[in-house]
Design a protein around this motif. Structure first.
Motif, PDB file in Angstrom:
ATOM      1  N   LYS A 113      29.399  46.133  41.811  1.00  0.00           N
ATOM      2  CA  LYS A 113      29.515  45.714  43.206  1.00  0.00           C
ATOM      3  C   LYS A 113      28.292  44.935  43.677  1.00  0.00           C
ATOM      4  CE  LYS A 113      32.715  49.225  44.892  1.00  0.00           C
ATOM      5  NZ  LYS A 113      32.901  50.375  45.789  1.00  0.00           N
ATOM      6  N   GLN A 114      27.123  45.271  43.124  1.00  0.00           N
ATOM      7  CA  GLN A 114      25.878  44.642  43.575  1.00  0.00           C
ATOM      8  C   GLN A 114      25.431  43.477  42.700  1.00  0.00           C
ATOM      9  OE1 GLN A 114      23.138  47.915  43.701  1.00  0.00           O
ATOM     10  NE2 GLN A 114      24.130  48.851  45.476  1.00  0.00           N
ATOM     11  N   SER A 115      26.142  43.217  41.634  1.00  0.00           N
ATOM     12  CA  SER A 115      25.723  42.173  40.706  1.00  0.00           C
ATOM     13  C   SER A 115      25.825  40.780  41.331  1.00  0.00           C
ATOM     14  CB  SER A 115      26.570  42.211  39.436  1.00  0.00           C
ATOM     15  OG  SER A 115      26.217  41.125  38.599  1.00  0.00           O
ATOM     16  N   PRO A 116      24.706  40.076  41.364  1.00  0.00           N
ATOM     17  CA  PRO A 116      24.746  38.708  41.886  1.00  0.00           C
ATOM     18  C   PRO A 116      25.279  37.716  40.845  1.00  0.00           C
ATOM     19  CG  PRO A 116      22.506  39.274  41.260  1.00  0.00           C
ATOM     20  CD  PRO A 116      23.342  40.506  41.049  1.00  0.00           C
ATOM     21  N   HIS A 117      25.458  38.181  39.626  1.00  0.00           N
ATOM     22  CA  HIS A 117      25.880  37.298  38.529  1.00  0.00           C
ATOM     23  C   HIS A 117      27.390  37.295  38.309  1.00  0.00           C
ATOM     24  CE1 HIS A 117      21.641  37.015  37.617  1.00  0.00           C
ATOM     25  NE2 HIS A 117      21.576  38.348  37.522  1.00  0.00           N
ATOM     26  N   MET A 118      28.112  38.040  39.134  1.00  0.00           N
ATOM     27  CA  MET A 118      29.562  38.119  38.965  1.00  0.00           C
ATOM     28  C   MET A 118      30.259  37.481  40.157  1.00  0.00           C
ATOM     29  SD  MET A 118      29.936  42.070  37.652  1.00  0.00           S
ATOM     30  CE  MET A 118      31.510  41.967  36.833  1.00  0.00           C
ATOM     31  N   THR A 119      31.356  36.817  39.859  1.00  0.00           N
ATOM     32  CA  THR A 119      32.189  36.290  40.942  1.00  0.00           C
ATOM     33  C   THR A 119      33.008  37.453  41.508  1.00  0.00           C
ATOM     34  OG1 THR A 119      34.064  35.806  39.508  1.00  0.00           O
ATOM     35  CG2 THR A 119      32.392  34.061  39.742  1.00  0.00           C
ATOM     36  N   ALA A 120      33.608  37.246  42.641  1.00  0.00           N
ATOM     37  CA  ALA A 120      34.447  38.292  43.243  1.00  0.00           C
ATOM     38  C   ALA A 120      35.586  38.665  42.297  1.00  0.00           C
ATOM     39  CB  ALA A 120      34.989  37.812  44.586  1.00  0.00           C
ATOM     40  N   GLU A 121      36.137  37.676  41.617  1.00  0.00           N
ATOM     41  CA  GLU A 121      37.231  37.918  40.669  1.00  0.00           C
ATOM     42  C   GLU A 121      36.744  38.743  39.479  1.00  0.00           C
ATOM     43  OE1 GLU A 121      39.383  34.875  37.878  1.00  0.00           O
ATOM     44  OE2 GLU A 121      40.237  34.699  39.911  1.00  0.00           O
ATOM     45  N   GLU A 122      35.578  38.392  38.938  1.00  0.00           N
ATOM     46  CA  GLU A 122      35.007  39.153  37.808  1.00  0.00           C
ATOM     47  C   GLU A 122      34.682  40.587  38.233  1.00  0.00           C
ATOM     48  OE1 GLU A 122      32.706  35.614  35.351  1.00  0.00           O
ATOM     49  OE2 GLU A 122      31.690  36.561  37.063  1.00  0.00           O
ATOM     50  N   ARG A 123      34.170  40.740  39.431  1.00  0.00           N
ATOM     51  CA  ARG A 123      33.832  42.061  39.955  1.00  0.00           C
ATOM     52  C   ARG A 123      35.096  42.906  40.074  1.00  0.00           C
ATOM     53  NH1 ARG A 123      31.236  40.289  44.137  1.00  0.00           N
ATOM     54  NH2 ARG A 123      29.288  40.174  42.998  1.00  0.00           N
ATOM     55  N   GLU A 124      36.138  42.313  40.616  1.00  0.00           N
ATOM     56  CA  GLU A 124      37.413  43.017  40.765  1.00  0.00           C
ATOM     57  C   GLU A 124      37.965  43.440  39.406  1.00  0.00           C
ATOM     58  OE1 GLU A 124      41.749  41.753  42.364  1.00  0.00           O
ATOM     59  OE2 GLU A 124      40.075  41.248  43.692  1.00  0.00           O
ATOM     60  N   GLU A 125      37.893  42.549  38.422  1.00  0.00           N
ATOM     61  CA  GLU A 125      38.374  42.867  37.064  1.00  0.00           C
ATOM     62  C   GLU A 125      37.539  43.979  36.438  1.00  0.00           C
ATOM     63  OE1 GLU A 125      40.350  43.312  33.651  1.00  0.00           O
ATOM     64  OE2 GLU A 125      41.080  42.224  35.407  1.00  0.00           O
ATOM     65  N   ALA A 126      36.218  43.938  36.615  1.00  0.00           N
ATOM     66  CA  ALA A 126      35.338  44.972  36.059  1.00  0.00           C
ATOM     67  C   ALA A 126      35.653  46.340  36.671  1.00  0.00           C
ATOM     68  CB  ALA A 126      33.878  44.607  36.278  1.00  0.00           C
ATOM     69  N   LEU A 127      35.873  46.386  37.973  1.00  0.00           N
ATOM     70  CA  LEU A 127      36.204  47.646  38.636  1.00  0.00           C
ATOM     71  C   LEU A 127      37.574  48.166  38.189  1.00  0.00           C
ATOM     72  CD1 LEU A 127      34.849  46.819  42.214  1.00  0.00           C
ATOM     73  CD2 LEU A 127      33.824  48.352  40.500  1.00  0.00           C
ATOM     74  N   ALA A 128      38.505  47.251  37.999  1.00  0.00           N
ATOM     75  CA  ALA A 128      39.829  47.649  37.499  1.00  0.00           C
ATOM     76  C   ALA A 128      39.711  48.200  36.073  1.00  0.00           C
ATOM     77  CB  ALA A 128      40.790  46.460  37.546  1.00  0.00           C
ATOM     78  N   GLN A 129      38.837  47.603  35.277  1.00  0.00           N
ATOM     79  CA  GLN A 129      38.633  48.075  33.897  1.00  0.00           C
ATOM     80  C   GLN A 129      38.048  49.487  33.890  1.00  0.00           C
ATOM     81  OE1 GLN A 129      39.695  46.723  31.159  1.00  0.00           O
ATOM     82  NE2 GLN A 129      38.752  48.190  29.782  1.00  0.00           N
ATOM     83  N   VAL A 130      37.118  49.765  34.786  1.00  0.00           N
ATOM     84  CA  VAL A 130      36.553  51.119  34.893  1.00  0.00           C
ATOM     85  C   VAL A 130      37.666  52.111  35.220  1.00  0.00           C
ATOM     86  CG1 VAL A 130      35.024  52.611  36.263  1.00  0.00           C
ATOM     87  CG2 VAL A 130      34.221  50.380  35.494  1.00  0.00           C
ATOM     88  N   ALA A 131      38.525  51.757  36.139  1.00  0.00           N
ATOM     89  CA  ALA A 131      39.637  52.637  36.512  1.00  0.00           C
ATOM     90  C   ALA A 131      40.600  52.835  35.347  1.00  0.00           C
ATOM     91  CB  ALA A 131      40.367  52.070  37.724  1.00  0.00           C
ATOM     92  N   ARG A 132      40.882  51.754  34.608  1.00  0.00           N
ATOM     93  CA  ARG A 132      41.781  51.856  33.438  1.00  0.00           C
ATOM     94  C   ARG A 132      41.186  52.756  32.375  1.00  0.00           C
ATOM     95  NH1 ARG A 132      42.855  46.392  34.443  1.00  0.00           N
ATOM     96  NH2 ARG A 132      41.251  45.708  32.994  1.00  0.00           N
ATOM     97  N   MET A 133      39.885  52.609  32.117  1.00  0.00           N
ATOM     98  CA  MET A 133      39.233  53.432  31.094  1.00  0.00           C
ATOM     99  C   MET A 133      39.285  54.910  31.483  1.00  0.00           C
ATOM    100  SD  MET A 133      36.038  50.931  30.006  1.00  0.00           S
ATOM    101  CE  MET A 133      34.939  52.275  29.878  1.00  0.00           C
ATOM    102  N   ASP A 134      39.083  55.202  32.758  1.00  0.00           N
ATOM    103  CA  ASP A 134      39.152  56.584  33.218  1.00  0.00           C
ATOM    104  C   ASP A 134      40.570  57.130  33.067  1.00  0.00           C
ATOM    105  OD1 ASP A 134      37.893  58.883  34.429  1.00  0.00           O
ATOM    106  OD2 ASP A 134      39.084  58.423  36.213  1.00  0.00           O
ATOM    107  N   SER A 135      41.543  56.307  33.397  1.00  0.00           N
ATOM    108  CA  SER A 135      42.940  56.710  33.278  1.00  0.00           C
ATOM    109  C   SER A 135      43.318  56.966  31.816  1.00  0.00           C
ATOM    110  CB  SER A 135      43.830  55.628  33.876  1.00  0.00           C
ATOM    111  OG  SER A 135      45.172  55.965  33.737  1.00  0.00           O
ATOM    112  N   ILE A 136      42.856  56.101  30.936  1.00  0.00           N
ATOM    113  CA  ILE A 136      43.133  56.266  29.497  1.00  0.00           C
ATOM    114  C   ILE A 136      42.472  57.532  28.971  1.00  0.00           C
ATOM    115  CG2 ILE A 136      42.618  55.296  27.211  1.00  0.00           C
ATOM    116  CD1 ILE A 136      43.078  52.500  28.524  1.00  0.00           C
ATOM    117  N   ARG A 137      41.228  57.760  29.361  1.00  0.00           N
ATOM    118  CA  ARG A 137      40.498  58.982  28.948  1.00  0.00           C
ATOM    119  C   ARG A 137      41.291  60.218  29.353  1.00  0.00           C
ATOM    120  NH1 ARG A 137      36.650  62.246  31.870  1.00  0.00           N
ATOM    121  NH2 ARG A 137      35.088  63.154  30.482  1.00  0.00           N
TER     122      ARG A 137
END
Length: 185
Positions: A113-137
């Motif tokens: 969320k705080q990364s200045p190096h990510m676009t809003a789209e990349e940030r959204e994808e990264a957060l979705a990936q965290v949620a997917r990994m938790d769901s898979i676990r």
């Protein structure tokens, strides 16, 4: 005649225990520990006398199968039991580490969320990936094993001891008389 032979080879004997249906019981875990110690000791004795066998690996698995059948287990059912116990053990360790896991997950989310190096789209994808990994676990490791936790939990120390013993990292096997009883008090 060939079909009858194939059926006899494929169908395990009626006396051998099939894969455990329903939740594991503490007696299943105790049996596993005892039989795994016995088969490990058998393997080590055979390895020490390897020159007596033309095909050591094949001889071991044949002897192991006969031993397990004598003890009331089809080798495939015993292997399935081992897999279930190991998966439940792993899931229990994951849950025990949940506070650390959640803290790391929160740190990752904050960093995304705080990364200045990510676009809003990349940030959204990264957060979705965290949620997917938790769901898979949860779906692959924790939920499918939950029913076996009550049987495995009392034996976590003994299972770790067994792993170390079988891995030749300690000389002594778990002592059956020191294990929790098969029936909770």
């Amino acid at each position: 005649m060939i079909a009858l032979t194939a059926i006899l080879v494929v169908v395990p004997p009626v006396s051998a225990q099939e894969a455990v249906d329903g939740p594991l019981q503490r007696q299943h875990v105790r049996d596993y520990i005892r039989l795994r110690v016995d088969t490990h000791q058998m393997q080590e004795k055979m390895k020490a006398n390897a020159d007596q066998y033309d095909a050591l690996i094949q001889a071991f698995y044949e002897r192991r199968a006969a031993f397990l059948k004598k003890e009331g287990w089809a080798p495939e059912a015993f292997d399935a039991l081992q897999k279930r116990i190991m998966r439940a053990e792993t899931a229990l360790e994951m849950v025990a580490d949940s506070a650390e896991y959640r803290a790391q997950q929160r740190a990752d989310i904050r960093a995304f969320k705080q990364s200045p190096h990510m676009t809003a789209e990349e940030r959204e994808e990264a957060l979705a990936q965290v949620a997917r990994m938790d769901s898979i676990r949860q779906a692959r490791h924790i939920d499918p094993t939950r029913r076996d936790w009550p049987a495995v939990r009392p034996y976590l120390d003994a299972l770790e001891h067994l792993t170390d013993y079988v891995g030749l990292n300690r000389p002594d096997p778990p002592q059956m008389d020191e294990l929790p009883p098969a029936s909770p008090k």
